[in-house]
Design an enzyme around this catalytic site. Structure first.
Site, PDB file in Angstrom:
ATOM      1  N   TYR A 140      79.275  37.049  89.051  1.00 29.03           N
ATOM      2  CA  TYR A 140      80.109  37.836  89.963  1.00 29.03           C
ATOM      3  C   TYR A 140      79.644  37.706  91.416  1.00 29.03           C
ATOM      4  O   TYR A 140      80.370  38.096  92.334  1.00 29.03           O
ATOM      5  CB  TYR A 140      80.113  39.320  89.563  1.00 29.03           C
ATOM      6  CG  TYR A 140      80.826  39.612  88.250  1.00 29.03           C
ATOM      7  CD1 TYR A 140      81.410  38.601  87.510  1.00 29.03           C
ATOM      8  CD2 TYR A 140      80.915  40.906  87.776  1.00 29.03           C
ATOM      9  CE1 TYR A 140      82.050  38.863  86.309  1.00 29.03           C
ATOM     10  CE2 TYR A 140      81.552  41.182  86.570  1.00 29.03           C
ATOM     11  CZ  TYR A 140      82.113  40.155  85.842  1.00 29.03           C
ATOM     12  OH  TYR A 140      82.753  40.428  84.656  1.00 29.03           O
ATOM     13  N   LYS A 191      73.653  33.439  76.247  1.00 31.67           N
ATOM     14  CA  LYS A 191      74.174  32.265  75.542  1.00 31.67           C
ATOM     15  C   LYS A 191      73.191  31.120  75.773  1.00 31.67           C
ATOM     16  O   LYS A 191      73.507  30.103  76.400  1.00 31.67           O
ATOM     17  CB  LYS A 191      75.577  31.920  76.066  1.00 31.67           C
ATOM     18  CG  LYS A 191      76.668  32.831  75.522  1.00 31.67           C
ATOM     19  CD  LYS A 191      77.025  32.552  74.063  1.00 31.67           C
ATOM     20  CE  LYS A 191      77.777  31.233  73.929  1.00 31.67           C
ATOM     21  NZ  LYS A 191      78.073  30.915  72.495  1.00 31.67           N
ATOM     22  N   ASP A 224      78.143  36.079  71.896  1.00 27.74           N
ATOM     23  CA  ASP A 224      79.354  36.067  71.061  1.00 27.74           C
ATOM     24  C   ASP A 224      79.078  36.722  69.704  1.00 27.74           C
ATOM     25  O   ASP A 224      79.902  37.487  69.188  1.00 27.74           O
ATOM     26  CB  ASP A 224      79.916  34.645  70.902  1.00 27.74           C
ATOM     27  CG  ASP A 224      78.886  33.639  70.427  1.00 27.74           C
ATOM     28  OD1 ASP A 224      77.671  33.933  70.441  1.00 27.74           O
ATOM     29  OD2 ASP A 224      79.298  32.528  70.022  1.00 27.74           O
ATOM     30  N   ASP A 252      82.461  47.335  77.559  1.00 27.24           N
ATOM     31  CA  ASP A 252      83.838  47.798  77.339  1.00 27.24           C
ATOM     32  C   ASP A 252      84.141  47.849  75.845  1.00 27.24           C
ATOM     33  O   ASP A 252      84.782  48.786  75.349  1.00 27.24           O
ATOM     34  CB  ASP A 252      84.850  46.852  78.012  1.00 27.24           C
ATOM     35  CG  ASP A 252      85.303  47.360  79.368  1.00 27.24           C
ATOM     36  OD1 ASP A 252      84.513  48.051  80.030  1.00 27.24           O
ATOM     37  OD2 ASP A 252      86.442  47.056  79.770  1.00 27.24           O
TER      38      ASP A 252
HETATM   39  C1  IPM Z   1      83.130  47.628  85.704  1.00 17.09           C
HETATM   40  C2  IPM Z   1      84.357  47.060  86.331  1.00 17.09           C
HETATM   41  C3  IPM Z   1      83.967  46.334  87.592  1.00 17.09           C
HETATM   42  C4  IPM Z   1      83.083  45.177  87.189  1.00 17.09           C
HETATM   43  C5  IPM Z   1      85.114  45.868  88.480  1.00 17.09           C
HETATM   44  C6  IPM Z   1      86.040  47.011  88.838  1.00 17.09           C
HETATM   45  C7  IPM Z   1      84.613  45.173  89.721  1.00 17.09           C
HETATM   46  O1  IPM Z   1      85.005  46.231  85.426  1.00 17.09           O
HETATM   47  O2  IPM Z   1      82.456  48.428  86.369  1.00 17.09           O
HETATM   48  O3  IPM Z   1      82.833  47.283  84.574  1.00 17.09           O
HETATM   49  O4  IPM Z   1      83.572  44.120  86.842  1.00 17.09           O
HETATM   50  O5  IPM Z   1      81.873  45.353  87.205  1.00 17.09           O
HETATM   51 MG    MG Z   2      84.236  46.338  83.450  1.00 15.29          MG
END
Ligand code: IPM
Ligand code: MG
Length: 355
Positions: A140, A191, A224, A252
């Site tokens: 990122y 990975k 994975d 998530d």
């Molecule tokens: C999270 C979100 C963020 C990320 C976005 C909104 C930039 O998905 O906090 O998990 O990718 O870290």
């Molecule tokens: Mg996120």
């Protein structure tokens, strides 16, 4: 000494849920907590007024505070803008600017909510995983990045997954220290079978464990496989350590197992003594924004994490967490949990159990 908390309500349901967290903090202040609360624009709300999602002043204010509590950022009205003009860019800049490299994401299943999970109760009741996600490095943030047009007219998009050994070590240290207060077990995910940076991750985590944390049981899992194991047998995990990208995905996934995205807080911390950033895991939820029906619990529990890790009040953190659990046990439910309480009424229910 009086501590300082900066609220960044942000977009969508962010202002609605942080308002409730503010009421909870206000109750604690009225009971003797020495805390100064201020507020600033952030995300799309700041783009609309200041032209950027995070102004230099707001970042400076965040760095000068003891803790920052963010609501949520983003919404359809800012999608389609260049990346640096999107609310999400403000969040990445805030994390990087505050140097909060370790993201603590508990995936805890409240017993009263276990039947809301997509998995059967036996797999999730009592689930209590703590993700430690690296937050200021990896793909990122890596350079080079961008989209270029090639000589043959094709476009080529580039992002770079990159980690240095010190970036890996400092977040691994956070995971090991937290594991010592839990079951002294860490599973690290990468990975390493296909990525050099993944192999480096694995080697550095193992070396730190061997040098300084021999009391910790460390194992390694391919990311994975972990995605699969999380839905197969999620209770095998206690502390999970992973990088920015895999941590984004896997946390998530685990959040959904608990059946209640609206319940989950997170903390982003850096070096000891530096301010921490606290935020609900859920997003800005534009579909329900402005209706006063969002679940404020993740924001309240994020405040609790702030009390624990940045505001020197772990006892108050435990009280807030117990009040949320008691409200749930008494049947308080917002619509995401199958109930009908408004955001404010859910806040009232929690406050009623806070005494
Ligand atoms: C999270 C979100 C963020 C990320 C976005 C909104 C930039 O998905 O906090 O998990 O990718 O870290
Ligand atoms: Mg996120």
């Amino acid at each position: 000494m009086t501590k300082t908390l900066l609220l960044l309500p942000g977009d969508g349901i962010g202002p609605e849920v942080t308002a409730v967290a503010r009421r909870v903090a206000g109750r604690l202040i009225s009971q003797g907590l020495a805390l100064d609360i201020s507020e600033a624009r952030f995300g799309g709300a700041a783009i609309d007024v200041d032209g950027v999602p995070l102004t230099a002043e707001t970042l400076a204010q965040a760095k000068a505070s003891d803790a920052v509590l963010m609501g949520a950022v983003g919404g359809p009205q800012w999608a389609g803008q260049p990346y640096d003009k999107r609310p999400e860019a403000g969040l990445l800049a805030l994390r990087a600017g505050m140097n909060v490299y370790a993201n603590l994401r508990p995936a805890r299943c409240f017993s009263a909510l276990a039947d809301a999970s997509s998995l059967k109760r036996i797999y999730v009741d009592g689930l209590d995983i703590l993700f430690v996600r690296e937050l200021t490095g990896g793909v990122y943030f890596g350079e080079p990045r961008g989209v270029e047009t090639l000589a043959d007219g094709q476009r080529r998009g580039v992002n770079t997954h990159v980690y240095t050994s010190s970036e890996i070590q400092r977040v691994a240290r956070v995971a090991f220290d937290l594991a010592r207060r839990r079951k002294s077990e860490v599973v690290s995910a990468e990975k390493s079978n296909v990525m050099e940076a993944g192999l480096l991750w694995r080697e550095e985590v193992q070396a730190l464990r061997d040098a300084e944390y021999q009391d910790i049981k460390l194992s390694h899992m391919l990311a994975d496989n972990m995605a699969m194991q999380l839905v197969k047998q999620p209770k095998q995990f206690d502390v999970i350590l992973t990088d920015n990208l895999f941590g984004d995905m896997l946390s998530d996934e685990a959040a959904m197992l608990t059946g209640s995205l609206g319940m989950l807080p997170s903390a982003a911390i850096g070096d000891p003594g530096a301010p921490g950033l606290y935020e609900p895991i859920h997003g800005s939820a534009p579909d329900i924004a402005g209706r006063g029906v969002a679940n404020p619990c993740a924001a309240i529990l994020s405040l609790a994490m702030g009390l624990r890790y940045s505001l020197g009040a772990p006892d108050l953190a435990a009280r807030v967490e117990a009040a949320v659990e008691a409200a749930l046990d008494a049947g308080a439910r917002t619509s995401d949990l199958g109930g009908a309480l408004t955001t404010a009424a859910m806040g009232d229910a929690v406050l009623a159990h806070l005494g």
